[in-house]
Design a protein around this motif. Sequence first.
Motif, PDB file in Angstrom:
ATOM      1  N   GLU A 171       0.373   9.009   4.207  1.00  0.00           N
ATOM      2  CA  GLU A 171       1.417  10.287   4.094  1.00  0.00           C
ATOM      3  C   GLU A 171       2.406  10.448   5.995  1.00  0.00           C
ATOM      4  O   GLU A 171       2.851  10.815   5.519  1.00  0.00           O
ATOM      5  N   ILE A 172       1.450   9.593   6.932  1.00  0.00           N
ATOM      6  CA  ILE A 172       1.646   9.936   8.313  1.00  0.00           C
ATOM      7  C   ILE A 172       2.664   8.907   7.568  1.00  0.00           C
ATOM      8  O   ILE A 172       4.025   9.352   8.066  1.00  0.00           O
ATOM      9  N   PHE A 173       3.323   8.111   7.485  1.00  0.00           N
ATOM     10  CA  PHE A 173       4.118   7.009   7.115  1.00  0.00           C
ATOM     11  C   PHE A 173       5.090   6.905   6.712  1.00  0.00           C
ATOM     12  O   PHE A 173       6.683   7.593   6.991  1.00  0.00           O
ATOM     13  N   ALA A 174       5.474   8.099   5.731  1.00  0.00           N
ATOM     14  CA  ALA A 174       6.799   8.931   5.162  1.00  0.00           C
ATOM     15  C   ALA A 174       6.781  10.197   5.631  1.00  0.00           C
ATOM     16  O   ALA A 174       8.047  10.284   6.020  1.00  0.00           O
TER      17      ALA A 174
ATOM     18  N   THR B 235       3.425  13.841  -9.801  1.00  0.00           N
ATOM     19  CA  THR B 235       3.125  15.491  -9.618  1.00  0.00           C
ATOM     20  C   THR B 235       4.606  15.279  -9.150  1.00  0.00           C
ATOM     21  O   THR B 235       5.218  16.161  -9.175  1.00  0.00           O
ATOM     22  N   ASP B 236       5.675  14.512  -8.258  1.00  0.00           N
ATOM     23  CA  ASP B 236       6.821  14.620  -8.071  1.00  0.00           C
ATOM     24  C   ASP B 236       7.645  13.276  -8.370  1.00  0.00           C
ATOM     25  O   ASP B 236       7.870  12.228  -7.065  1.00  0.00           O
ATOM     26  N   PRO B 237       8.160  13.496  -9.616  1.00  0.00           N
ATOM     27  CA  PRO B 237       9.379  11.692 -10.241  1.00  0.00           C
ATOM     28  C   PRO B 237       9.825  11.346  -9.186  1.00  0.00           C
ATOM     29  O   PRO B 237      10.733  10.428  -8.989  1.00  0.00           O
ATOM     30  N   GLN B 238      10.862  12.565  -7.870  1.00  0.00           N
ATOM     31  CA  GLN B 238      12.071  12.445  -7.202  1.00  0.00           C
ATOM     32  C   GLN B 238      10.999  12.244  -5.722  1.00  0.00           C
ATOM     33  O   GLN B 238      11.835  11.385  -4.650  1.00  0.00           O
ATOM     34  N   TYR B 239      10.013  11.666  -5.665  1.00  0.00           N
ATOM     35  CA  TYR B 239       9.007  11.578  -4.440  1.00  0.00           C
ATOM     36  C   TYR B 239       9.821   9.872  -4.081  1.00  0.00           C
ATOM     37  O   TYR B 239       9.283   8.724  -4.320  1.00  0.00           O
ATOM     38  N   PHE B 240      10.477  10.187  -3.378  1.00  0.00           N
ATOM     39  CA  PHE B 240      11.320   8.437  -2.682  1.00  0.00           C
ATOM     40  C   PHE B 240      11.267   7.688  -3.541  1.00  0.00           C
ATOM     41  O   PHE B 240      11.340   6.559  -3.629  1.00  0.00           O
TER      42      PHE B 240
ATOM     43  N   ILE C  88      13.084   1.869  12.769  1.00  0.00           N
ATOM     44  CA  ILE C  88      11.297   2.937  13.008  1.00  0.00           C
ATOM     45  C   ILE C  88      10.239   2.637  13.178  1.00  0.00           C
ATOM     46  O   ILE C  88       9.665   2.100  13.335  1.00  0.00           O
ATOM     47  N   ASP C  89      10.004   3.710  14.407  1.00  0.00           N
ATOM     48  CA  ASP C  89       8.541   3.477  15.521  1.00  0.00           C
ATOM     49  C   ASP C  89       7.171   3.983  14.415  1.00  0.00           C
ATOM     50  O   ASP C  89       7.551   5.325  14.243  1.00  0.00           O
ATOM     51  N   ILE C  90       6.686   3.775  13.725  1.00  0.00           N
ATOM     52  CA  ILE C  90       5.699   4.468  12.817  1.00  0.00           C
ATOM     53  C   ILE C  90       4.002   4.097  13.552  1.00  0.00           C
ATOM     54  O   ILE C  90       3.477   5.001  13.846  1.00  0.00           O
ATOM     55  N   ALA C  91       4.069   3.251  14.698  1.00  0.00           N
ATOM     56  CA  ALA C  91       3.207   2.905  15.205  1.00  0.00           C
ATOM     57  C   ALA C  91       2.567   4.636  15.734  1.00  0.00           C
ATOM     58  O   ALA C  91       1.297   4.888  15.987  1.00  0.00           O
ATOM     59  N   ASP C  92       3.515   4.974  17.315  1.00  0.00           N
ATOM     60  CA  ASP C  92       2.815   6.103  17.911  1.00  0.00           C
ATOM     61  C   ASP C  92       1.822   7.005  16.926  1.00  0.00           C
ATOM     62  O   ASP C  92       1.160   7.638  17.600  1.00  0.00           O
TER      63      ASP C  92
ATOM     64  N   MET D 121       0.828  -0.921  -0.231  1.00  0.00           N
ATOM     65  CA  MET D 121       0.018  -0.323   0.038  1.00  0.00           C
ATOM     66  C   MET D 121       1.015   1.211   0.073  1.00  0.00           C
ATOM     67  O   MET D 121       0.948   2.567  -0.894  1.00  0.00           O
ATOM     68  N   PHE D 122       2.057   0.891   0.864  1.00  0.00           N
ATOM     69  CA  PHE D 122       3.011   2.376   0.545  1.00  0.00           C
ATOM     70  C   PHE D 122       3.722   2.607  -0.488  1.00  0.00           C
ATOM     71  O   PHE D 122       3.248   3.546  -1.026  1.00  0.00           O
ATOM     72  N   ARG D 123       3.935   1.085  -1.159  1.00  0.00           N
ATOM     73  CA  ARG D 123       4.202   1.284  -2.764  1.00  0.00           C
ATOM     74  C   ARG D 123       3.279   2.372  -3.573  1.00  0.00           C
ATOM     75  O   ARG D 123       3.988   3.048  -4.190  1.00  0.00           O
ATOM     76  N   ASN D 124       2.147   2.130  -3.273  1.00  0.00           N
ATOM     77  CA  ASN D 124       1.144   2.461  -4.322  1.00  0.00           C
ATOM     78  C   ASN D 124       0.721   4.015  -3.842  1.00  0.00           C
ATOM     79  O   ASN D 124       0.976   4.728  -5.504  1.00  0.00           O
ATOM     80  N   TYR D 125       0.949   4.220  -2.765  1.00  0.00           N
ATOM     81  CA  TYR D 125       0.763   5.835  -2.316  1.00  0.00           C
ATOM     82  C   TYR D 125       2.376   6.362  -3.169  1.00  0.00           C
ATOM     83  O   TYR D 125       2.017   7.568  -3.513  1.00  0.00           O
TER      84      TYR D 125
END
Lengths: 271, 180
Positions: free
Chosen positions: A242-245, A72-77, A211-215, A61-65
Amino acid sequence: MKKTNLPRLLLVLLCCLLAFPGNAGIAEDSRADASAARLPDSVLMTYYDHSMFAGDSLICMFRNYVRARQKTDPQYFAGIDFRCAYSFTLQMAAWEKVMESSSANLKYKAREMTLSQIAQTLQPEKIFVLAGLNDNFARKSKGETGIERGLRHVETAVGLLRKTVPEAGLFFISLTPVTKKIEDKRHIQELWNEYNRQLEEKCNELGIGYIDIADSLKDENGLLPGALSHDKEYHLNDAGNEIFAQVLLDYAQAQYEAGRWSPSLSESAAE
Amino acid sequence: MKKMLSVILVCFSVLLLTACGSRTAAVTPAETASAAVPAETAVPAGTEAPAENADTPQTLLSRVETAASDAKDLAYFTGDDLLDLLGIEPGEYTDLAFMQDTGMSGREIIALYAADEESAGHISQALNDYLERRRDETRNYAPEAYQVLSKAHVERKNLLFVLISGPDAEAETAALLAGE
């Protein structure tokens, strides 16, 4: 002023400059400054250049995001290589070779391969793993709790990766929280919180990143708000991703402030 | 002599000040090679640049965007993704549009022109294998997506291959194939 004093004055000035070189500022010292300015997002994203993100449906899902943002931003990650399968598990992350063919295996050119096999092929500089959603931590087996079993798989996976890509930085990402709908049905959030806590300890013990993304995703009840989930169960929607990013960017900033990473060094290493 | 010494000292002082001053910041965005590509030169992943000449044939991407009203809401996948997920090499096709939704609805669009008949044989097999894997992946995990993918199938006309899953898949497929 008499002309004969000027050379002496200049000599004194020169001596002052040579005696106090630090006043002009040194690049290396400022990197370790905890109050360093926040780097632009586009620069922070380069921390993830030449890296592999591997895992389950959350990574898919993150990949698809990320792909959607790249319109619109080819350099995004742009430097991340994604390897994911919906039902991928920590147990599978610990496989040295594919134990059984299934859609849950990671793919390389449509061929089923294990995490360590793909890492050996791609030789990424950093590897980030997010799995555990499909590992049943509530199930005890052969005297081992689900969490103990999961952490054993983490340790095995790290061992395999250290053998196949010894130079790569390794990182495990925490499990994301569940929604109230799932918590009311399965009562697992406390167990997942404990897994995350022990995962962080394990990562410290193994000398790898955590990396803690849960909190950042939890509401006041310690659960995933429905507004951040597209299935209102486990999976993040665009707002959740977006929060994950953002957590990833904050992590990169923290590495920079700790002096463990400098964008200029990454750039020269790539050259 | 004293004048010359004064000049030398001034020059040296200026050089010293300049050397120290250039290292006041560890990083500036302009120093990195990762600065965002300027918008006017950026091309979205998995696409070709829009045609400027009215006589130039439309790209598959623009045709898909016309046929599928939600295309612009989908994630656009790249040729690298096509290679990794389906095993189709860049030399096997001449144009590509590959999209998925950002959730787990099963919504997906793949359209590509095979480079030749030999490539067409492999592409047909690869698309069908991929569809089967997606169904297998979602059967128990995401039942709604499985229902959507169950109704999808690979269509071909000449060298154009289309695999679309979604509520309007039939109409969208027909629209793309009609142009052949």
